[in-house]
Design an enzyme around this catalytic site. Sequence first.
Site, PDB file in Angstrom:
ATOM      1  CB  CYS A 110      -5.654   2.200 -18.224  1.00 28.02           C
ATOM      2  SG  CYS A 110      -3.902   2.405 -18.484  1.00 28.02           S
TER       3      CYS A 110
ATOM      4  CB  CYS B 232       0.456  -1.434 -17.087  1.00 28.46           C
ATOM      5  SG  CYS B 232       0.702  -0.927 -15.386  1.00 28.46           S
TER       6      CYS B 232
ATOM      7  CB  CYS C 237      -5.093  -2.814 -13.639  1.00 27.66           C
ATOM      8  SG  CYS C 237      -5.163  -1.211 -12.869  1.00 27.66           S
TER       9      CYS C 237
ATOM     10  CB  CYS D 256      -1.751   5.694 -13.187  1.00 33.41           C
ATOM     11  SG  CYS D 256      -2.493   4.313 -12.297  1.00 33.41           S
TER      12      CYS D 256
ATOM     13  CD  GLN E 282      -3.884  -0.082   4.986  1.00 33.31           C
ATOM     14  OE1 GLN E 282      -4.100  -0.498   3.848  1.00 33.31           O
ATOM     15  NE2 GLN E 282      -3.563  -0.889   5.974  1.00 33.31           N
TER      16      GLN E 282
ATOM     17  CE1 TYR F 188       4.275  -8.676  11.616  1.00 41.11           C
ATOM     18  CE2 TYR F 188       2.350  -9.166  12.976  1.00 41.11           C
ATOM     19  CZ  TYR F 188       3.544  -9.566  12.402  1.00 41.11           C
ATOM     20  OH  TYR F 188       3.987 -10.836  12.596  1.00 41.11           O
TER      21      TYR F 188
ATOM     22  CD  GLU G  51       6.128  -0.720  11.715  1.00 41.07           C
ATOM     23  OE1 GLU G  51       5.016  -1.236  11.521  1.00 41.07           O
ATOM     24  OE2 GLU G  51       7.068  -0.800  10.896  1.00 41.07           O
TER      25      GLU G  51
ATOM     26  CG  ASP H 249      -2.670  -4.449   8.992  1.00 39.57           C
ATOM     27  OD1 ASP H 249      -2.665  -5.229   8.028  1.00 39.57           O
ATOM     28  OD2 ASP H 249      -2.866  -3.225   8.887  1.00 39.57           O
TER      29      ASP H 249
ATOM     30  CB  CYS I 213      -2.600  -7.074   2.436  1.00 37.85           C
ATOM     31  SG  CYS I 213      -0.936  -7.437   2.963  1.00 37.85           S
TER      32      CYS I 213
HETATM   33  N1  SAH Z   1      -1.469  -1.391  10.569  1.00 34.74           N
HETATM   34  C1  SAH Z   1      -0.726  -0.443   9.791  1.00 34.74           C
HETATM   35  C2  SAH Z   1       0.443  -1.050   9.014  1.00 34.74           C
HETATM   36  C3  SAH Z   1       0.177  -2.283   8.243  1.00 34.74           C
HETATM   37  S1  SAH Z   1       1.421  -2.715   7.073  1.00 34.74           S
HETATM   38  C4  SAH Z   1      -1.630   0.332   8.864  1.00 34.74           C
HETATM   39  O1  SAH Z   1      -2.764  -0.062   8.615  1.00 34.74           O
HETATM   40  O2  SAH Z   1      -1.207   1.377   8.377  1.00 34.74           O
HETATM   41  C5  SAH Z   1       2.471  -3.800   7.935  1.00 34.74           C
HETATM   42  C6  SAH Z   1       3.456  -3.120   8.840  1.00 34.74           C
HETATM   43  O3  SAH Z   1       4.224  -4.131   9.470  1.00 34.74           O
HETATM   44  C7  SAH Z   1       4.447  -2.188   8.153  1.00 34.74           C
HETATM   45  O4  SAH Z   1       4.443  -0.943   8.814  1.00 34.74           O
HETATM   46  C8  SAH Z   1       5.802  -2.902   8.326  1.00 34.74           C
HETATM   47  O5  SAH Z   1       6.877  -2.003   8.493  1.00 34.74           O
HETATM   48  C9  SAH Z   1       5.571  -3.702   9.580  1.00 34.74           C
HETATM   49  N2  SAH Z   1       6.374  -4.925   9.772  1.00 34.74           N
HETATM   50  C10 SAH Z   1       6.857  -5.761   8.818  1.00 34.74           C
HETATM   51  N3  SAH Z   1       7.449  -6.834   9.390  1.00 34.74           N
HETATM   52  C11 SAH Z   1       7.330  -6.681  10.737  1.00 34.74           C
HETATM   53  C12 SAH Z   1       7.728  -7.472  11.868  1.00 34.74           C
HETATM   54  N4  SAH Z   1       8.361  -8.628  11.713  1.00 34.74           N
HETATM   55  N5  SAH Z   1       7.416  -7.014  13.094  1.00 34.74           N
HETATM   56  C13 SAH Z   1       6.762  -5.841  13.268  1.00 34.74           C
HETATM   57  N6  SAH Z   1       6.371  -5.059  12.238  1.00 34.74           N
HETATM   58  C14 SAH Z   1       6.644  -5.464  10.983  1.00 34.74           C
END
Ligand code: SAH
Length: 493
Positions: free
Chosen positions: A75, A81, A84, A167, A315, A344, A365, A421, A448
């Site tokens: 790039c 930017c 990256c 990009c 994702q 999550y 969620e 997650d 992450c």
């Molecule tokens: N496991 C899913 C999402 C992961 S991202 C996947 O792989 O697609 C993290 C997620 O947590 C998001 O959807 C976000 O909206 C949610 N989130 C953020 N804070 C939260 C909380 N305090 N309680 C529950 N969910 C939450």
Amino acid sequence: MGQQYKKNDLVTVSIEDMGTEGEGIGKLAGFTLFVKDAVVGDVVEAKITKAKKQYAYARLERLLSASPFRTSPRCPHYRQCGGCQLQALDYARQLEFKQQKVINNLVRIGGFDRSEIHRIMEPIIGMEEPYRYRNKAQYPVGTDREGHVVTGFYAGRTHTIIPSTECFLGAEENRAILEIIIAHMEKYHISPYDETTGKGLVRHILIRKGFSTGEIMVCVVINGGCGRKGFSGKEEYIPRQSALLSDLSVIKGMTSVSVSINTGKTNVIMGKEIHTIWGSPVIHDMIHVRDMRRDGFPRTGQKLTFAISPLSFYQVNPMQTEKLYSLALEYAGLTGQEVLWDLYCGIGTISLFLASKARQVCGVEIIPQAVHDARENARENGISNAFFYEGKAEEVLPAFYADNQDNQHSDLLHPDVIVVDPPRKGCDSACLRTMIEMRPERVIYVSCDSATLARDLRILCDGGYKVEKVRAVDQFGHTVHVETVCCLQRKGS
Ligand code: SAH
């Protein structure tokens, strides 16, 4: 004490290491330099941008001797930017950097023993092709000095738009889509949004692609409606909307065009109000399960389909997501009898993978639309043993635990596995406390951000768990970000 340095000094330094943000690190007689855009193995002339007593920030002025790990970034904008940070570093070396980043965070922040981490850590899972992997792009729209409409990206940490329609991390179709929208705006004198005055119509363009289906979604984020009715008598959000839609509909795979209304003076890109103006409100993508114990991680044939709407979290790297989820599934060690929580859970992606191998899964969620999508996704995939709660994990879980104390038969009170997650900030301590009280056999932590992961693993380990396996997955090639999956086992069970 070494020599003192000050702003604008030019120094020559060998880069010996790289910091968590991808900056090169070099030493001058005990004095540490963090050099932007330098990579490990370089010898550079650097200009100091900010000096402290024992360290300074600098940027690369001249490459005196290039590192063997250096490669040509694809790039042309990569230095400006900031999206990256590692494009100048050979991909194999990027993977090594990420593996080390996870290890260092587990040792420094989590207080884990380095040799123990080396023993349990599996090799990082890299990408086969580290370009063109992103299924989602968000371009700001603005005006250049000559008054032309431009899309592009913000120059690192500023709000100045560097014009670009390309990009290399994103889908090839993005360019044609952006050019159509820019040409339409120019032709009909539609103004981009101006952050300083709050005036103008078009703020951002969101493009998503279902890589396995080829379906494309475009969502134009606008600063309120333009208040006109079109020829058909329908609300027209963008002037000459039907002309724009007929141009966009020519793009192969175009499935959904919508507008999102965002009138706030805010950095938040998307507005909550979405109107579909062409095609379907969602696109679909398929995720295949992979066999993580075989070379090359072949697909096993099992697959799930997900509907994605403009606001839902999905994702960004579908090829690596298949590996990430399959790894989480493998670490969960399911036999078909288990009861699990998936905290999550977003639109229920991991939950539905787990549900097809377990007795019952309960997802939690915070975003209502995502919970709605999760339930729809369960139905569309014919999965009837996954349930979803809307709310914060740190509230739903403790409340469930307190309310069901008398209910000795509730398997969810003491589940076999809890999967989490969370976003970058990690799990709330109230959530972790309840998880420990629930005494699941295993906890699968998908993260992450390895810094908050390390912090949370320490709490879980002090609460009776042992980290059995850790594996990093590169979801974000050329950036410093890395995803990690951990398997924790309850001690004494
Ligand atoms: N496991 C899913 C999402 C992961 S991202 C996947 O792989 O697609 C993290 C997620 O947590 C998001 O959807 C976000 O909206 C949610 N989130 C953020 N804070 C939260 C909380 N305090 N309680 C529950 N969910 C939450």
